[in-house]
Design a protein around this motif. Structure first.
Motif, PDB file in Angstrom:
ATOM      1  N   VAL A 182      -9.357   1.567  27.334  1.00 46.91           N
ATOM      2  CA  VAL A 182      -8.022   1.859  26.609  1.00 46.91           C
ATOM      3  C   VAL A 182      -7.297   2.890  27.436  1.00 46.91           C
ATOM      4  N   ALA A 183      -5.999   3.102  27.269  1.00 42.79           N
ATOM      5  CA  ALA A 183      -5.291   4.268  27.981  1.00 42.79           C
ATOM      6  C   ALA A 183      -4.559   4.885  26.729  1.00 42.79           C
ATOM      7  N   PRO A 184      -4.105   6.208  27.059  1.00 40.56           N
ATOM      8  CA  PRO A 184      -3.448   6.880  25.833  1.00 40.56           C
ATOM      9  C   PRO A 184      -2.245   6.059  25.554  1.00 40.56           C
ATOM     10  N   GLY A 185      -1.979   5.965  24.400  1.00 43.17           N
ATOM     11  CA  GLY A 185      -0.724   5.166  23.763  1.00 43.17           C
ATOM     12  C   GLY A 185      -1.281   3.573  23.348  1.00 43.17           C
ATOM     13  N   THR A 186      -2.283   3.320  23.801  1.00 48.02           N
ATOM     14  CA  THR A 186      -2.942   1.851  23.344  1.00 48.02           C
ATOM     15  C   THR A 186      -3.113   1.729  21.660  1.00 48.02           C
ATOM     16  N   LYS A 187      -2.665   0.926  21.203  1.00 50.64           N
ATOM     17  CA  LYS A 187      -2.862   0.616  19.744  1.00 50.64           C
ATOM     18  C   LYS A 187      -4.118   0.308  19.515  1.00 50.64           C
ATOM     19  N   LEU A 188      -4.848   0.775  18.516  1.00 52.20           N
ATOM     20  CA  LEU A 188      -6.280   0.825  18.212  1.00 52.20           C
ATOM     21  C   LEU A 188      -6.522  -0.095  16.815  1.00 52.20           C
ATOM     22  N   MET A 189      -5.888   0.438  15.790  1.00 56.66           N
ATOM     23  CA  MET A 189      -6.190  -0.253  14.627  1.00 56.66           C
ATOM     24  C   MET A 189      -4.995   0.089  13.513  1.00 56.66           C
ATOM     25  N   LYS A 190      -4.806  -0.876  12.708  1.00 55.02           N
ATOM     26  CA  LYS A 190      -3.755  -0.506  11.432  1.00 55.02           C
ATOM     27  C   LYS A 190      -4.544  -0.060  10.322  1.00 55.02           C
ATOM     28  N   VAL A 191      -3.957   1.039   9.551  1.00 59.49           N
ATOM     29  CA  VAL A 191      -4.708   1.535   8.785  1.00 59.49           C
ATOM     30  C   VAL A 191      -3.889   1.506   7.346  1.00 59.49           C
ATOM     31  N   GLU A 192      -4.349   1.322   6.090  1.00 62.87           N
ATOM     32  CA  GLU A 192      -3.671   1.460   4.872  1.00 62.87           C
ATOM     33  C   GLU A 192      -4.429   2.417   3.683  1.00 62.87           C
ATOM     34  N   ASP A 193      -3.423   3.074   3.101  1.00 64.50           N
ATOM     35  CA  ASP A 193      -3.997   3.891   1.881  1.00 64.50           C
ATOM     36  C   ASP A 193      -3.690   3.120   0.961  1.00 64.50           C
ATOM     37  N   HIS A 194      -4.745   2.772   0.069  1.00 66.96           N
ATOM     38  CA  HIS A 194      -4.808   1.903  -1.127  1.00 66.96           C
ATOM     39  C   HIS A 194      -5.136   2.814  -2.183  1.00 66.96           C
TER      40      HIS A 194
ATOM     41  N   LEU B 271      -9.070  -0.409   6.352  1.00 61.96           N
ATOM     42  CA  LEU B 271      -8.859  -0.762   8.003  1.00 61.96           C
ATOM     43  C   LEU B 271      -8.547  -2.181   7.814  1.00 61.96           C
ATOM     44  N   LYS B 272      -6.978  -2.279   8.244  1.00 60.55           N
ATOM     45  CA  LYS B 272      -6.318  -3.556   7.822  1.00 60.55           C
ATOM     46  C   LYS B 272      -6.668  -4.485   9.044  1.00 60.55           C
ATOM     47  N   THR B 273      -6.349  -3.810  10.275  1.00 59.80           N
ATOM     48  CA  THR B 273      -6.761  -4.679  11.477  1.00 59.80           C
ATOM     49  C   THR B 273      -7.239  -3.809  12.659  1.00 59.80           C
ATOM     50  N   LEU B 274      -7.808  -4.468  13.532  1.00 58.81           N
ATOM     51  CA  LEU B 274      -8.506  -3.955  14.762  1.00 58.81           C
ATOM     52  C   LEU B 274      -7.921  -4.685  15.799  1.00 58.81           C
ATOM     53  N   TYR B 275      -7.095  -3.884  16.849  1.00 68.25           N
ATOM     54  CA  TYR B 275      -6.542  -4.345  17.998  1.00 68.25           C
ATOM     55  C   TYR B 275      -7.345  -4.397  19.196  1.00 68.25           C
ATOM     56  N   VAL B 276      -8.615  -3.823  19.265  1.00 67.18           N
ATOM     57  CA  VAL B 276      -9.025  -3.620  20.204  1.00 67.18           C
ATOM     58  C   VAL B 276     -10.779  -3.986  20.121  1.00 67.18           C
TER      59      VAL B 276
ATOM     60  N   PRO C  16       0.871  -1.058   0.094  1.00 63.93           N
ATOM     61  CA  PRO C  16      -0.021   0.124  -0.117  1.00 63.93           C
ATOM     62  C   PRO C  16       0.879   1.231   0.145  1.00 63.93           C
ATOM     63  N   TYR C  17       0.430   2.457  -0.458  1.00 59.37           N
ATOM     64  CA  TYR C  17       1.039   3.599  -0.548  1.00 59.37           C
ATOM     65  C   TYR C  17       1.596   4.168   0.681  1.00 59.37           C
ATOM     66  N   ASP C  18       0.739   3.826   1.738  1.00 60.38           N
ATOM     67  CA  ASP C  18       1.146   4.227   3.184  1.00 60.38           C
ATOM     68  C   ASP C  18       0.452   3.275   4.125  1.00 60.38           C
ATOM     69  N   ALA C  19       1.075   2.793   5.131  1.00 55.76           N
ATOM     70  CA  ALA C  19       0.315   2.172   6.267  1.00 55.76           C
ATOM     71  C   ALA C  19       0.935   2.618   7.594  1.00 55.76           C
ATOM     72  N   HIS C  20      -0.239   2.611   8.657  1.00 55.46           N
ATOM     73  CA  HIS C  20       0.330   3.276   9.751  1.00 55.46           C
ATOM     74  C   HIS C  20      -0.693   2.734  10.895  1.00 55.46           C
ATOM     75  N   THR C  21      -0.173   2.880  12.216  1.00 53.03           N
ATOM     76  CA  THR C  21      -0.984   2.379  13.167  1.00 53.03           C
ATOM     77  C   THR C  21      -1.647   3.645  13.943  1.00 53.03           C
ATOM     78  N   VAL C  22      -2.890   3.453  14.273  1.00 55.39           N
ATOM     79  CA  VAL C  22      -3.564   4.646  14.916  1.00 55.39           C
ATOM     80  C   VAL C  22      -3.650   4.217  16.753  1.00 55.39           C
ATOM     81  N   SER C  23      -3.200   4.983  17.571  1.00 57.54           N
ATOM     82  CA  SER C  23      -3.202   4.782  18.923  1.00 57.54           C
ATOM     83  C   SER C  23      -4.141   5.791  19.585  1.00 57.54           C
ATOM     84  N   ALA C  24      -4.603   5.325  20.651  1.00 56.26           N
ATOM     85  CA  ALA C  24      -5.455   6.253  21.676  1.00 56.26           C
ATOM     86  C   ALA C  24      -4.743   7.346  22.183  1.00 56.26           C
TER      87      ALA C  24
END
Length: 235
Positions: A153-165, A142-147, A25-33
């Protein structure tokens, strides 16, 4: 060891100026709380879909109540300021009023204005907090949900992995000869053009110690996951 050798072979040139790379994918990143709280909205069926919606919502019911109260307080305070401003304006230029009275009205007016500014700051903080509790995606995969819903959740908890298709990326590890001519070379991916060099290392890679990392990108429909041949032709 066998797995490492397979990766290494894929990174090395097939022949002079030819490489194999997988279209990512053009971009992929993890979204955290960014804030803490309990997840009250989340649908596991959203995984593996391109979405344009609020995907995760953290409980903000009490924040909403506080925000409504503070906005009402600000409205009342602004009405007080308007009254006090009118009173002050009516006496500030009157010779019949002494300096003490004028200063008292002005001090009361300034005090109300300071209270209003403090309240505006609190409202802005609450609005920011609530916004951070509603995590939305805009035409993102939305590639993956971690929760899960109901989790705290606390600040810094991984929520999901997102990709730009909306495009693709090819990561190559090129030899010194191809790196030297890269800026002026013609680059084709299985005969097609349109791929651009986004970045190219000027020092060798830590893992592939004799090769240089090069990222090619393309903003177009691409066959994600497909292994493709990249040709670098000196001009």
């Amino acid at each position: 060891m066998k797995y490492f050798l397979m990766i290494l072979m894929a990174a090395l040139p097939l022949a002079a100026g030819n490489y194999k790379a997988k279209v990512e994918p053009y971009d992929a990143h993890t979204v955290s709380a960014e804030v803490s709280g309990r997840i009250v909205k989340l649908d596991q069926r959203d995984e593996l879909k391109t979405l344009d919606k609020v995907v995760i919502e953290i409980d903000h019911a009490l924040d909403d109540v506080q925000l409504a109260n503070d906005r009402r307080k600000l409205q009342l305070l602004q009405e007080q300021i308007a009254v006090k401003q009118s009173q002050y304006d009516s006496i500030k230029d009157l010779a019949s009023q002494n300096r003490f009275t004028k200063d008292q009205y002005k001090t009361e007016l300034l005090s109300l204005k300071m209270q209003a500014e403090d309240l505006k700051s609190l409202i802005a903080q609450l609005e920011d907090m609530i916004a951070k509790k509603r995590i939305a995606l805009h035409r993102a995969y939305l590639k993956t949900l971690y929760v899960r819903q109901g989790e705290y959740v606390a600040p810094g908890t991984k929520l999901m992995k997102v990709e730009d298709h909306g495009g693709g990326r090819l990561v190559l590890y090129v030899d010194a000869a191809d790196r030297a001519v890269l800026e002026k070379a013609k680059i084709t991916v299985e005969g097609s053009s349109g791929w651009k060099v986004e970045k190219a290392a000027t020092s060798t890679d830590e893992t592939y110690v004799s090769y240089y990392r090069v990222d090619l990108v393309k903003r177009d429909s691409v066959p994600l996951g497909r292994v493709m041949t990249v040709t670098i032709t000196p001009q």
